[in-house]
Structure formats: structure tokens, C-alpha cells
Design a protein around this motif. Structure first.
Motif, PDB file in Angstrom:
ATOM      1  N   PRO A  63     -14.285 -17.217  15.190  1.00 45.56           N
ATOM      2  CA  PRO A  63     -13.682 -16.286  16.151  1.00 45.56           C
ATOM      3  C   PRO A  63     -12.631 -15.402  15.479  1.00 45.56           C
ATOM      4  CG  PRO A  63     -12.740 -18.455  16.416  1.00 45.56           C
ATOM      5  CD  PRO A  63     -13.862 -18.606  15.430  1.00 45.56           C
ATOM      6  N   ALA A  64     -12.239 -14.347  16.167  1.00 45.75           N
ATOM      7  CA  ALA A  64     -11.317 -13.376  15.591  1.00 45.75           C
ATOM      8  C   ALA A  64     -10.004 -14.031  15.165  1.00 45.75           C
ATOM      9  CB  ALA A  64     -11.040 -12.262  16.598  1.00 45.75           C
ATOM     10  N   SER A  65      -9.579 -13.715  13.954  1.00 44.62           N
ATOM     11  CA  SER A  65      -8.298 -14.200  13.437  1.00 44.62           C
ATOM     12  C   SER A  65      -7.299 -13.053  13.526  1.00 44.62           C
ATOM     13  CB  SER A  65      -8.455 -14.669  11.992  1.00 44.62           C
ATOM     14  OG  SER A  65      -7.201 -15.047  11.448  1.00 44.62           O
ATOM     15  N   THR A  66      -6.254 -13.253  14.299  1.00 42.86           N
ATOM     16  CA  THR A  66      -5.301 -12.166  14.527  1.00 42.86           C
ATOM     17  C   THR A  66      -3.891 -12.721  14.654  1.00 42.86           C
ATOM     18  OG1 THR A  66      -4.806 -10.261  15.961  1.00 42.86           O
ATOM     19  CG2 THR A  66      -5.584 -12.266  17.033  1.00 42.86           C
ATOM     20  N   ARG A  67      -2.911 -11.898  14.323  1.00 36.97           N
ATOM     21  CA  ARG A  67      -1.517 -12.260  14.551  1.00 36.97           C
ATOM     22  C   ARG A  67      -0.736 -10.988  14.848  1.00 36.97           C
ATOM     23  NH1 ARG A  67       2.142 -12.283   9.719  1.00 36.97           N
ATOM     24  NH2 ARG A  67       1.044 -11.248   8.001  1.00 36.97           N
ATOM     25  N   THR A  68       0.318 -11.142  15.602  1.00 36.05           N
ATOM     26  CA  THR A  68       1.172 -10.009  15.950  1.00 36.05           C
ATOM     27  C   THR A  68       2.513 -10.173  15.253  1.00 36.05           C
ATOM     28  OG1 THR A  68       0.099  -9.722  18.096  1.00 36.05           O
ATOM     29  CG2 THR A  68       2.278  -8.760  17.829  1.00 36.05           C
ATOM     30  N   VAL A  69       2.943  -9.121  14.563  1.00 40.17           N
ATOM     31  CA  VAL A  69       4.188  -9.154  13.797  1.00 40.17           C
ATOM     32  C   VAL A  69       5.211  -8.244  14.462  1.00 40.17           C
ATOM     33  CG1 VAL A  69       5.267  -8.718  11.566  1.00 40.17           C
ATOM     34  CG2 VAL A  69       2.926  -9.600  11.656  1.00 40.17           C
ATOM     35  N   ASP A  70       6.379  -8.792  14.758  1.00 41.97           N
ATOM     36  CA  ASP A  70       7.482  -8.018  15.325  1.00 41.97           C
ATOM     37  C   ASP A  70       8.220  -7.335  14.170  1.00 41.97           C
ATOM     38  OD1 ASP A  70       9.618  -6.947  16.669  1.00 41.97           O
ATOM     39  OD2 ASP A  70      10.345  -8.850  17.483  1.00 41.97           O
ATOM     40  N   PHE A  71       8.242  -5.996  14.184  1.00 44.32           N
ATOM     41  CA  PHE A  71       8.894  -5.249  13.110  1.00 44.32           C
ATOM     42  C   PHE A  71      10.309  -4.797  13.466  1.00 44.32           C
ATOM     43  CE2 PHE A  71       4.695  -5.171  11.350  1.00 44.32           C
ATOM     44  CZ  PHE A  71       4.875  -5.028   9.981  1.00 44.32           C
ATOM     45  N   ARG A  72      10.805  -5.175  14.632  1.00 44.56           N
ATOM     46  CA  ARG A  72      12.170  -4.798  15.005  1.00 44.56           C
ATOM     47  C   ARG A  72      13.158  -5.320  13.954  1.00 44.56           C
ATOM     48  NH1 ARG A  72      14.597  -3.887  20.075  1.00 44.56           N
ATOM     49  NH2 ARG A  72      12.652  -4.578  21.088  1.00 44.56           N
ATOM     50  N   GLY A  73      14.050  -4.439  13.504  1.00 44.81           N
ATOM     51  CA  GLY A  73      15.037  -4.829  12.507  1.00 44.81           C
ATOM     52  C   GLY A  73      14.529  -4.784  11.080  1.00 44.81           C
ATOM     53  N   GLY A  74      13.279  -4.358  10.903  1.00 48.85           N
ATOM     54  CA  GLY A  74      12.725  -4.243   9.555  1.00 48.85           C
ATOM     55  C   GLY A  74      13.033  -2.890   8.926  1.00 48.85           C
ATOM     56  N   ARG A  75      12.365  -2.606   7.827  1.00 47.13           N
ATOM     57  CA  ARG A  75      12.577  -1.360   7.101  1.00 47.13           C
ATOM     58  C   ARG A  75      11.253  -0.625   6.930  1.00 47.13           C
ATOM     59  NH1 ARG A  75      17.941  -0.807   7.151  1.00 47.13           N
ATOM     60  NH2 ARG A  75      17.907   0.535   5.310  1.00 47.13           N
ATOM     61  N   ALA A  76      11.342   0.668   6.746  1.00 47.95           N
ATOM     62  CA  ALA A  76      10.158   1.490   6.511  1.00 47.95           C
ATOM     63  C   ALA A  76      10.497   2.563   5.482  1.00 47.95           C
ATOM     64  CB  ALA A  76       9.673   2.127   7.811  1.00 47.95           C
ATOM     65  N   TRP A  77       9.468   3.015   4.779  1.00 49.57           N
ATOM     66  CA  TRP A  77       9.644   4.057   3.766  1.00 49.57           C
ATOM     67  C   TRP A  77       8.516   5.073   3.890  1.00 49.57           C
ATOM     68  CZ3 TRP A  77      10.280  -1.082   3.131  1.00 49.57           C
ATOM     69  CH2 TRP A  77      11.510  -1.544   2.645  1.00 49.57           C
ATOM     70  N   LEU A  78       8.860   6.331   3.775  1.00 51.87           N
ATOM     71  CA  LEU A  78       7.885   7.417   3.645  1.00 51.87           C
ATOM     72  C   LEU A  78       8.234   8.156   2.366  1.00 51.87           C
ATOM     73  CD1 LEU A  78       7.364   9.068   7.153  1.00 51.87           C
ATOM     74  CD2 LEU A  78       5.586   8.119   5.679  1.00 51.87           C
ATOM     75  N   ARG A  79       7.323   8.120   1.396  1.00 46.13           N
ATOM     76  CA  ARG A  79       7.583   8.748   0.106  1.00 46.13           C
ATOM     77  C   ARG A  79       6.437   9.679  -0.274  1.00 46.13           C
ATOM     78  NH1 ARG A  79       8.911   3.163  -1.404  1.00 46.13           N
ATOM     79  NH2 ARG A  79      11.183   2.881  -1.442  1.00 46.13           N
ATOM     80  N   VAL A  80       6.793  10.819  -0.827  1.00 46.87           N
ATOM     81  CA  VAL A  80       5.795  11.774  -1.297  1.00 46.87           C
ATOM     82  C   VAL A  80       4.989  11.143  -2.433  1.00 46.87           C
ATOM     83  CG1 VAL A  80       5.451  14.036  -2.360  1.00 46.87           C
ATOM     84  CG2 VAL A  80       7.247  13.719  -0.638  1.00 46.87           C
ATOM     85  N   VAL A  81       3.666  11.316  -2.387  1.00 44.28           N
ATOM     86  CA  VAL A  81       2.793  10.799  -3.442  1.00 44.28           C
ATOM     87  C   VAL A  81       2.816  11.765  -4.617  1.00 44.28           C
ATOM     88  CG1 VAL A  81       0.391  10.348  -4.062  1.00 44.28           C
ATOM     89  CG2 VAL A  81       1.319   9.481  -1.904  1.00 44.28           C
ATOM     90  N   PHE A  82       3.185  11.255  -5.782  1.00 42.97           N
ATOM     91  CA  PHE A  82       3.214  12.047  -6.996  1.00 42.97           C
ATOM     92  C   PHE A  82       2.010  11.710  -7.871  1.00 42.97           C
ATOM     93  CE2 PHE A  82       7.100  13.456  -5.531  1.00 42.97           C
ATOM     94  CZ  PHE A  82       7.738  14.313  -6.420  1.00 42.97           C
ATOM     95  N   PRO A  83       1.619  12.626  -8.778  1.00 42.64           N
ATOM     96  CA  PRO A  83       0.469  12.357  -9.645  1.00 42.64           C
ATOM     97  C   PRO A  83       0.652  11.100 -10.491  1.00 42.64           C
ATOM     98  CG  PRO A  83       1.122  14.672  -9.757  1.00 42.64           C
ATOM     99  CD  PRO A  83       2.194  13.961  -8.991  1.00 42.64           C
ATOM    100  N   ALA A  84      -0.482  10.544 -10.940  1.00 40.14           N
ATOM    101  CA  ALA A  84      -0.519   9.398 -11.851  1.00 40.14           C
ATOM    102  C   ALA A  84       0.048   8.127 -11.224  1.00 40.14           C
ATOM    103  CB  ALA A  84       0.201   9.716 -13.158  1.00 40.14           C
ATOM    104  N   THR A  85      -0.058   7.994  -9.887  1.00 31.76           N
ATOM    105  CA  THR A  85       0.331   6.769  -9.194  1.00 31.76           C
ATOM    106  C   THR A  85      -0.909   6.177  -8.525  1.00 31.76           C
ATOM    107  OG1 THR A  85       0.879   7.959  -7.149  1.00 31.76           O
ATOM    108  CG2 THR A  85       2.656   7.649  -8.757  1.00 31.76           C
ATOM    109  N   ASP A  86      -0.832   4.903  -8.158  1.00 32.49           N
ATOM    110  CA  ASP A  86      -1.965   4.263  -7.480  1.00 32.49           C
ATOM    111  C   ASP A  86      -2.310   4.989  -6.190  1.00 32.49           C
ATOM    112  OD1 ASP A  86      -2.167   2.365  -9.479  1.00 32.49           O
ATOM    113  OD2 ASP A  86      -0.997   0.847  -8.397  1.00 32.49           O
ATOM    114  N   ALA A  87      -1.281   5.381  -5.437  1.00 31.85           N
ATOM    115  CA  ALA A  87      -1.519   6.087  -4.174  1.00 31.85           C
ATOM    116  C   ALA A  87      -2.215   7.423  -4.417  1.00 31.85           C
ATOM    117  CB  ALA A  87      -0.204   6.298  -3.436  1.00 31.85           C
ATOM    118  N   ALA A  88      -1.815   8.126  -5.483  1.00 29.10           N
ATOM    119  CA  ALA A  88      -2.448   9.409  -5.802  1.00 29.10           C
ATOM    120  C   ALA A  88      -3.924   9.218  -6.125  1.00 29.10           C
ATOM    121  CB  ALA A  88      -1.724  10.064  -6.973  1.00 29.10           C
ATOM    122  N   ARG A  89      -4.241   8.164  -6.840  1.00 33.11           N
ATOM    123  CA  ARG A  89      -5.644   7.901  -7.169  1.00 33.11           C
ATOM    124  C   ARG A  89      -6.458   7.567  -5.919  1.00 33.11           C
ATOM    125  NH1 ARG A  89      -3.136   6.303 -12.062  1.00 33.11           N
ATOM    126  NH2 ARG A  89      -2.428   4.302 -11.231  1.00 33.11           N
TER     127      ARG A  89
END
Length: 218
Positions: free
Chosen positions: A159-185
Motif C-alpha cells: 500500500p501507499a507509503s506516505t508521511r507528512t512533514v511540518d515545515f513550520r519554523g524551518g528554512r528555505a533557500w532560493l538560489r540562482v543556478v550558475f554554470p558547471a553545477t549539478d543543478a545546471a546540468r
């Protein structure tokens, strides 16, 4: 040796021109006659949009290319604060036996919304300068997660395996993707005016990472 120095100086000039052009694209415009926005308003305007993140799923023995849709919009919190809402749309992969990223790591179906804001109280007088500095120095912004929870579904389990994560009080990041990084690839095949790396971390140390690109006009 002289050729090496010339090459280094040329590389520096190219990088500087790249950064100047990038900032001209990223910095939101202020309408004539309006009072200057604060940094939070600039970042909300910069971040908003319809994004997508590439995924691969195995369906009936075949590998299917798809995208995870993520909607980033401005909202007003219960405390009347302007926040950035990040909404994850159900990938609807009930027929898949597994979903994974381009380096082969299994990834869950993520559904839900988190709301985040910049920490502190930035001054409007320095907002444009602070915005440019954050892009140059940090490639983006770090946020406090005000509220929100995400449901993480393991794809292909019965059966479906699922969990809910409360992110209140956590951190987040938004960063521009630059060349020669894993995200860029991961995003190399997609033509888009903006490519960024979205990362979320809950207080229980759950961490999620999504290379994303603007997939539709604002």
C-alpha cells in the motif's frame, strides 16, 4: 605567463559582464512615481512564477520524462505580513513504479504548500543594493518558513507509503543556478529566462532540493 595573466583578466571581465546582465534581468522594476519597495517586496516579485522541475518515472518498464509543477506566489499571512507561498502540485504518478532525478536518486511525489519570508526587517532605502549584493554574494536568498506542511509519497509502493512533514519554523533557500553545477546540468536542456535551486529544510532535518525553471509567463 603573460598569456595566462591575460586569460585570467579576460575571464574576470566576462564574469563581471555576466553578473551585470544577470542582475539587470533579475532586479524587479519599480513603477515611476511609486515609493521604493523594501527588500521583501523585491524578493517576492523576483521569486513569483510558474516553475517546473524535471523528473523521470518508470511506467510499465519504460522511462518516461515528466515535470514536477511548483507555483510560487505572493500571499498575505494571518499576521498581515507579505509572504512567498510555494505550492507543490500532485504529479499524479499512480501508474509509476519509481520516480527519480537525472542522477538516478529516487524522489517522492510532493504535495502541499509552505509559506516563507525573509528574516529581519530590511530597510526600503537600501533594498535595491541589498538585492544585488545577495545575488552576487549568495546567489539568492534564505527564508524563514512561516507555516505549511508537505505530504511526501514514496512512488510505487503498495500500500501507499506516505508521511507528512511540518515545515513550520524551518528554512528555505532560493538560489540562482550558475554554470558547471549539478543543478545546471539537470536543467541544461530547458530554455528558460530563470533557473534556480529551491531547497527546504524542516526542523526535524528533513531536507528537499529541487532544481527548477520558469515554465510559463507570469
Amino acid at each position: 605567463m603573460m598569456g595566462e595573466h591575460l586569460g585570467n583578466r579576460l575571464a574576470v571581465r566576462i564574469y563581471q559582464r555576466h553578473m551585470a546582465g544577470l542582475l539587470a534581468i533579475l532586479l524587479p522594476a519599480t513603477a515611476t512615481g511609486q515609493s521604493p519597495p523594501d527588500l521583501n517586496a523585491l524578493v517576492i516579485e523576483w521569486a513569483r512564477g510558474h516553475y517546473a522541475s524535471p523528473v523521470l518515472c518508470e511506467v510499465a518498464g519504460n522511462t518516461i520524462r515528466g515535470i514536477r509543477r511548483i507555483l510560487v506566489t505572493p500571499e498575505t499571512s494571518a499576521r498581515r505580513e507579505r509572504v512567498t507561498a510555494v505550492r507543490f502540485i500532485d504529479m499524479q504518478v499512480d501508474d509509476a513504479s519509481r520516480c527519480f532525478n537525472t542522477v538516478g536518486q529516487s524522489i517522492p511525489n510532493v504535495v502541499g504548500v509552505v509559506r516563507m519570508r525573509l528574516p529581519g526587517r530590511p530597510h526600503p532605502e537600501t533594498a535595491a543594493r541589498d538585492f544585488k549584493l545577495a545575488i552576487r554574494r549568495d546567489r539568492g536568498f534564505e527564508f524563514e518558513i512561516v507555516d505549511g506542511a508537505l505530504r511526501l509519497d514514496v512512488v510505487g509502493t503498495t500500500p501507499a507509503s506516505t508521511r507528512t512533514v511540518d515545515f513550520r519554523g524551518g528554512r528555505a533557500w532560493l538560489r540562482v543556478v550558475f554554470p558547471a553545477t549539478d543543478a545546471a546540468r539537470e536543467l541544461a536542456e530547458f530554455r528558460s529566462p530563470r533557473k534556480v535551486l529551491l531547497e527546504l529544510q524542516a526542523k526535524d532535518t528533513t531536507r528537499l532540493s529541487f532544481p527548477i525553471f520558469i515554465a510559463a509567463p507570469r
